[in-house]
Design a protein around this motif. Structure first.
Motif, PDB file in Angstrom:
ATOM      1  N   UNK A  63       5.752   9.821  -8.713  1.00  0.00           N
ATOM      2  CA  UNK A  63       6.684   8.986  -7.870  1.00  0.00           C
ATOM      3  C   UNK A  63       5.665   7.510  -8.213  1.00  0.00           C
ATOM      4  N   UNK A  64       4.116   7.067  -7.700  1.00  0.00           N
ATOM      5  CA  UNK A  64       3.898   6.351  -7.852  1.00  0.00           C
ATOM      6  C   UNK A  64       3.542   5.592  -8.212  1.00  0.00           C
ATOM      7  N   UNK A  65       4.181   6.316 -10.539  1.00  0.00           N
ATOM      8  CA  UNK A  65       3.619   5.732 -11.177  1.00  0.00           C
ATOM      9  C   UNK A  65       5.071   5.012 -11.245  1.00  0.00           C
ATOM     10  N   UNK A  66       6.363   5.271 -10.869  1.00  0.00           N
ATOM     11  CA  UNK A  66       7.470   4.784 -10.774  1.00  0.00           C
ATOM     12  C   UNK A  66       7.759   4.206 -10.260  1.00  0.00           C
ATOM     13  N   UNK A  67       6.831   3.792  -8.964  1.00  0.00           N
ATOM     14  CA  UNK A  67       7.311   2.804  -7.969  1.00  0.00           C
ATOM     15  C   UNK A  67       6.221   0.918  -9.292  1.00  0.00           C
ATOM     16  N   UNK A  68       5.184   2.328  -9.199  1.00  0.00           N
ATOM     17  CA  UNK A  68       4.459   0.405  -9.699  1.00  0.00           C
ATOM     18  C   UNK A  68       5.104   0.025 -11.418  1.00  0.00           C
ATOM     19  N   UNK A  69       6.406   0.914 -11.994  1.00  0.00           N
ATOM     20  CA  UNK A  69       7.059   0.564 -12.297  1.00  0.00           C
ATOM     21  C   UNK A  69       8.253  -0.508 -12.406  1.00  0.00           C
ATOM     22  N   UNK A  70       8.752   0.375 -11.479  1.00  0.00           N
ATOM     23  CA  UNK A  70      10.062  -0.298 -10.826  1.00  0.00           C
ATOM     24  C   UNK A  70       9.760  -1.849 -10.203  1.00  0.00           C
ATOM     25  N   UNK A  71       8.793  -1.853  -9.760  1.00  0.00           N
ATOM     26  CA  UNK A  71       8.416  -3.506  -9.542  1.00  0.00           C
ATOM     27  C   UNK A  71       7.779  -4.469 -10.824  1.00  0.00           C
ATOM     28  N   UNK A  72       7.267  -3.990 -11.586  1.00  0.00           N
ATOM     29  CA  UNK A  72       6.835  -4.796 -12.514  1.00  0.00           C
ATOM     30  C   UNK A  72       7.996  -5.251 -13.514  1.00  0.00           C
ATOM     31  N   UNK A  73       8.779  -4.678 -12.718  1.00  0.00           N
ATOM     32  CA  UNK A  73      10.524  -4.815 -13.611  1.00  0.00           C
ATOM     33  C   UNK A  73      11.110  -5.166 -12.909  1.00  0.00           C
ATOM     34  N   UNK A  74      10.525  -6.068 -11.671  1.00  0.00           N
ATOM     35  CA  UNK A  74      11.345  -6.613 -10.536  1.00  0.00           C
ATOM     36  C   UNK A  74      12.727  -6.014  -9.713  1.00  0.00           C
ATOM     37  N   UNK A  75      12.090  -4.771  -9.939  1.00  0.00           N
ATOM     38  CA  UNK A  75      13.054  -3.776  -8.803  1.00  0.00           C
ATOM     39  C   UNK A  75      11.965  -3.590  -7.202  1.00  0.00           C
ATOM     40  N   UNK A  76      13.471  -3.502  -6.745  1.00  0.00           N
ATOM     41  CA  UNK A  76      12.697  -3.529  -5.507  1.00  0.00           C
ATOM     42  C   UNK A  76      12.884  -1.910  -5.070  1.00  0.00           C
ATOM     43  N   UNK A  77      11.694  -1.152  -4.476  1.00  0.00           N
ATOM     44  CA  UNK A  77      11.751   0.078  -4.202  1.00  0.00           C
ATOM     45  C   UNK A  77      11.301  -0.046  -2.273  1.00  0.00           C
ATOM     46  N   UNK A  78      12.360   0.047  -1.696  1.00  0.00           N
ATOM     47  CA  UNK A  78      13.336   1.170  -1.887  1.00  0.00           C
ATOM     48  C   UNK A  78      14.605   0.516  -1.902  1.00  0.00           C
ATOM     49  N   UNK A  79      14.770  -0.757  -1.849  1.00  0.00           N
ATOM     50  CA  UNK A  79      16.143  -1.774  -1.834  1.00  0.00           C
ATOM     51  C   UNK A  79      17.486  -1.255  -3.061  1.00  0.00           C
ATOM     52  N   UNK A  80      16.779  -1.331  -4.151  1.00  0.00           N
ATOM     53  CA  UNK A  80      17.155  -1.181  -5.264  1.00  0.00           C
ATOM     54  C   UNK A  80      17.100   0.330  -5.858  1.00  0.00           C
ATOM     55  N   UNK A  81      15.727   0.816  -5.780  1.00  0.00           N
ATOM     56  CA  UNK A  81      15.457   2.321  -5.987  1.00  0.00           C
ATOM     57  C   UNK A  81      15.289   2.299  -4.952  1.00  0.00           C
ATOM     58  N   UNK A  82      15.403   4.258  -4.908  1.00  0.00           N
ATOM     59  CA  UNK A  82      14.620   4.964  -3.589  1.00  0.00           C
ATOM     60  C   UNK A  82      13.875   5.930  -4.237  1.00  0.00           C
ATOM     61  N   UNK A  83      12.906   5.979  -4.241  1.00  0.00           N
ATOM     62  CA  UNK A  83      11.973   6.981  -4.543  1.00  0.00           C
ATOM     63  C   UNK A  83      11.594   8.026  -3.928  1.00  0.00           C
ATOM     64  N   UNK A  84      11.489   9.339  -4.372  1.00  0.00           N
ATOM     65  CA  UNK A  84      11.108  10.788  -3.850  1.00  0.00           C
ATOM     66  C   UNK A  84      10.520  12.001  -4.795  1.00  0.00           C
ATOM     67  N   UNK A  85       9.034  11.688  -4.796  1.00  0.00           N
ATOM     68  CA  UNK A  85       7.386  12.783  -5.054  1.00  0.00           C
ATOM     69  C   UNK A  85       7.814  13.871  -4.324  1.00  0.00           C
ATOM     70  N   UNK A  86       6.934  14.806  -5.207  1.00  0.00           N
ATOM     71  CA  UNK A  86       6.356  16.250  -4.753  1.00  0.00           C
ATOM     72  C   UNK A  86       5.005  15.735  -4.799  1.00  0.00           C
ATOM     73  N   UNK A  87       4.376  17.085  -3.180  1.00  0.00           N
ATOM     74  CA  UNK A  87       3.782  17.709  -3.406  1.00  0.00           C
ATOM     75  C   UNK A  87       2.693  17.010  -2.050  1.00  0.00           C
ATOM     76  N   UNK A  88       2.989  15.320  -1.496  1.00  0.00           N
ATOM     77  CA  UNK A  88       2.361  14.869  -0.234  1.00  0.00           C
ATOM     78  C   UNK A  88       1.336  14.914  -0.123  1.00  0.00           C
ATOM     79  N   UNK A  89       0.226  14.150  -1.946  1.00  0.00           N
ATOM     80  CA  UNK A  89      -0.880  13.861  -1.551  1.00  0.00           C
ATOM     81  C   UNK A  89      -1.873  13.201  -0.450  1.00  0.00           C
ATOM     82  N   UNK A  90      -3.075  13.146   0.124  1.00  0.00           N
ATOM     83  CA  UNK A  90      -3.522  12.543   0.926  1.00  0.00           C
ATOM     84  C   UNK A  90      -3.197  11.363   0.776  1.00  0.00           C
ATOM     85  N   UNK A  91      -2.730  10.201  -0.208  1.00  0.00           N
ATOM     86  CA  UNK A  91      -2.722   8.977  -1.199  1.00  0.00           C
ATOM     87  C   UNK A  91      -0.910   9.146  -0.623  1.00  0.00           C
ATOM     88  N   UNK A  92      -0.709   9.914   0.040  1.00  0.00           N
ATOM     89  CA  UNK A  92       1.085   9.387  -0.216  1.00  0.00           C
ATOM     90  C   UNK A  92       1.632   8.517   0.525  1.00  0.00           C
TER      91      UNK A  92
END
Length: 165
Positions: free
Chosen positions: A85-114
């Motif tokens: 999910x974090x890699x997705x946010x980075x790739x979406x941002x690099x493509x000019x897409x905004x999270x969550x305005x353009x694309x909402x993102x949900x991950x899995x695990x709730x790691x400490x950094x999340x």
């Protein structure tokens, strides 16, 4: 996984990409939850919105970048792990897409950094300590010859800003 996708659907997302390797057993279960949530909402999974992302930042980034480059249109992402999910946010941002305005993102695990990335990641939390105890208990029981069943445990959706919260 089903709760995560139901959350995305509840906020109006309809074209939800799945990021993960469904061949991996626990990711396969997450894929099943994704499919069940879509089906319950009267939607079908779109094959073009399934990207085989691995559990590393670099490979997940490339998978998302390739999904975007393919021309696939999506307004939500369910990732099989927070790292994906974090890699997705980075790739979406690099493509000019905004999270969550353009694309909402949900991950899995709730790691400490999340909770500390930007935007903070909506994710599915599992009780890892309890899971470890159950796994060790089952392992010892199996080593003693007992035929034990597989175990699943409830999870909790933690809603943060990456999905628009």
């Amino acid at each position: 996984a089903r709760a995560a996708v139901e959350h995305l659907l509840s906020i109006g997302r309809r074209r939800i990409a799945f990021l993960g390797m469904a061949e991996v057993p626990e990711v396969g279960l997450r894929w099943e939850g994704y499919v069940r949530a879509l089906t319950a909402a009267g939607l079908q999974p779109v094959p073009d919105l399934k990207a085989p992302a691995h559990f590393t930042v670099d490979t997940a980034y490339v998978a998302v970048r390739d999904l975007i480059a393919s021309g696939a249109v999506f307004d939500g992402v369910f990732a099989a792990s927070d790292v994906i999910a974090m890699a997705a946010v980075k790739a979406l941002s690099a493509a000019g897409l905004r999270v969550p305005e353009d694309v909402a993102v949900v991950g899995f695990d709730d790691i400490g950094l999340a909770a500390h990335v930007n935007p903070p990641l909506t994710t599915v939390r599992q009780d890892l300590a309890r899971g470890a105890r159950v796994m060790v208990d089952l392992l010892f029981r199996r080593m003693e010859g007992e035929d034990t069943p597989s175990a699943t445990m409830p999870a909790e959706l933690v809603v943060r800003r990456s999905s628009g919260a």
